[in-house]
Write a protein that holds these residues in place. Structure first.
Motif, PDB file in Angstrom:
ATOM      1  N   UNK A  27      26.414  39.937  50.462  1.00 18.38           N
ATOM      2  CA  UNK A  27      26.528  38.567  49.956  1.00 18.38           C
ATOM      3  C   UNK A  27      27.492  37.741  50.798  1.00 18.38           C
ATOM      4  N   UNK A  28      27.454  37.986  52.093  1.00 19.49           N
ATOM      5  CA  UNK A  28      28.264  37.202  53.024  1.00 19.49           C
ATOM      6  C   UNK A  28      29.748  37.506  52.994  1.00 19.49           C
ATOM      7  N   UNK A  29      30.164  38.511  52.234  1.00 22.64           N
ATOM      8  CA  UNK A  29      31.583  38.806  52.108  1.00 22.64           C
ATOM      9  C   UNK A  29      31.985  39.927  53.061  1.00 22.64           C
ATOM     10  N   UNK A  30      32.533  39.542  54.226  1.00 23.83           N
ATOM     11  CA  UNK A  30      32.981  40.507  55.219  1.00 23.83           C
ATOM     12  C   UNK A  30      34.504  40.516  55.307  1.00 23.83           C
ATOM     13  N   UNK A  31      35.161  39.962  54.293  1.00 21.97           N
ATOM     14  CA  UNK A  31      36.605  39.797  54.343  1.00 21.97           C
ATOM     15  C   UNK A  31      37.335  41.120  54.535  1.00 21.97           C
ATOM     16  N   UNK A  32      36.905  42.157  53.845  1.00 26.05           N
ATOM     17  CA  UNK A  32      37.583  43.448  53.960  1.00 26.05           C
ATOM     18  C   UNK A  32      37.493  43.991  55.378  1.00 26.05           C
ATOM     19  N   UNK A  33      36.319  43.837  56.000  1.00 21.97           N
ATOM     20  CA  UNK A  33      36.130  44.353  57.349  1.00 21.97           C
ATOM     21  C   UNK A  33      36.955  43.581  58.363  1.00 21.97           C
ATOM     22  N   UNK A  34      36.988  42.257  58.229  1.00 21.06           N
ATOM     23  CA  UNK A  34      37.598  41.444  59.255  1.00 21.06           C
ATOM     24  C   UNK A  34      39.080  41.154  59.029  1.00 21.06           C
ATOM     25  N   UNK A  35      39.493  41.062  57.780  1.00 20.76           N
ATOM     26  CA  UNK A  35      40.884  40.730  57.527  1.00 20.76           C
ATOM     27  C   UNK A  35      41.738  41.958  57.266  1.00 20.76           C
ATOM     28  N   UNK A  36      41.153  43.006  56.704  1.00 14.14           N
ATOM     29  CA  UNK A  36      41.902  44.232  56.471  1.00 14.14           C
ATOM     30  C   UNK A  36      43.133  43.994  55.638  1.00 14.14           C
ATOM     31  N   UNK A  37      44.283  44.242  56.226  1.00 13.81           N
ATOM     32  CA  UNK A  37      45.531  44.163  55.490  1.00 13.81           C
ATOM     33  C   UNK A  37      46.131  42.766  55.480  1.00 13.81           C
TER      34      UNK A  37
END
Length: 296
Positions: A27-37
């Motif tokens: 659903x377009x949510x790549x925040x965990x992959x790209x932002x991490x910590x």
């Protein structure tokens, strides 16, 4: 898999066949992959199980007699760098499915996912002892520029063995602010690169991606064959049907794999293993799920 001729065709195919599927799944949510910590300090809280110990604030912990960790907020935009190993050993694999071709697709995909959300991407490419830097920029044109560079034929050959220290130290001297860094390689290199990797990881949010081909682990029975070392050019004649040789080959490959995993974990690097036979959609989903578990 790609035919390495046209960057625009590669990107268009990835946008239609891979990114659309990923958008449906994630659903377009790549925040965990790209932002991490995260990159900006926000607050302190007490330590809980599975927190990253690198975020422990020892000064506060000493004053309160209770472990405290720093919390971070995500920046709206990030700068991502790709450290890319395009050495001769990356050409290994079946036609259309080499490690190098997988690298090109994976980098183009990740770069497009990043830039369409306003982030900037750059790269340092290691090819035949030569380094080429593409400075960070945003937009689709930057992705095409990056893909075009990766598709470019080499300017020359080298008989020396890959030295990842050169690539990692160049990154250390290039990244002037904390960045998201993707190191993509088969990690076939001279030893001694772990220290540089560890320092780079402490200064950045580093993701290591190990590209490998199944034939590097289990040699198919093809009778007597002549094999050539992609790094040195040395040739050997081998009987791939010899069960003793097959067992030794398998055991040696497993030892190399275990040593690599141990070194990456020792350096504290968030790492992933990607085969030339893995499907790109599943690869990205697996990475997102693993990082979501790590940083939750």
């Amino acid at each position: 898999m790609i035919e390495p001729t046209n960057a625009e065709q590669i990107l268009l195919r990835l946008e239609w066949q891979v990114i659309r599927k990923l958008d449906g799944i994630l659903q377009g949510d790549y925040r965990t992959l790209f932002y991490g910590e995260g990159l900006d300090f926000a607050d302190l809280r007490e330590y809980v199980l599975e927190d990253d110990i690198r975020h422990i604030d020892w000064n506060v912990t000493a004053r309160t007699d209770s472990l405290h960790v720093r919390q971070y907020t995500e920046e709206r935009e990030i700068t991502a760098w790709f450290l890319l190993d395009m050495s001769p050993s990356m050409a290994f694999g079946l036609q259309g499915h080499t490690k190098q071709q997988v690298l090109i697709e994976l980098v183009t995909l990740l770069a497009r996912l990043l830039t369409r959300n306003g982030n900037r991407v750059g790269a340092i490419v290691y090819r035949h002892d030569q380094l080429h830097t593409i400075h960070p920029a945003g937009g689709r044109r930057q992705v095409l520029r990056l893909a075009h560079e990766l598709l470019r034929s080499s300017d020359g050959a080298s008989e020396s063995i890959t030295d990842l220290n050169v690539l990692l130290n160049t990154g250390l001297n290039t990244f002037f602010r904390r960045s998201l860094v993707f190191l993509i390689s088969d990690f076939i290199s001279k030893p001694g690169w772990i220290r540089a990797l560890s320092v780079l990881n402490k200064r950045n949010d580093l993701i290591g991606i190990h590209l490998w081909d199944p034939r590097e682990v289990e040699l198919p029975n093809a009778g007597w064959i002549v094999v050539e070392d992609g790094e040195t050019g040395e040739q050997l004649t081998l009987d791939t049907g010899d069960p003793i040789f097959q067992r030794r080959f398998f055991d040696a490959a497993r030892r190399r794999e275990a040593a690599l995993r141990e070194n990456l974990e020792k350096a504290g690097v968030d790492h992933y293993s990607v085969s030339t036979e893995d499907e790109l959609v599943r690869t990205i989903v697996r990475m997102v799920e693993k990082r979501k578990h790590r940083f939750r």
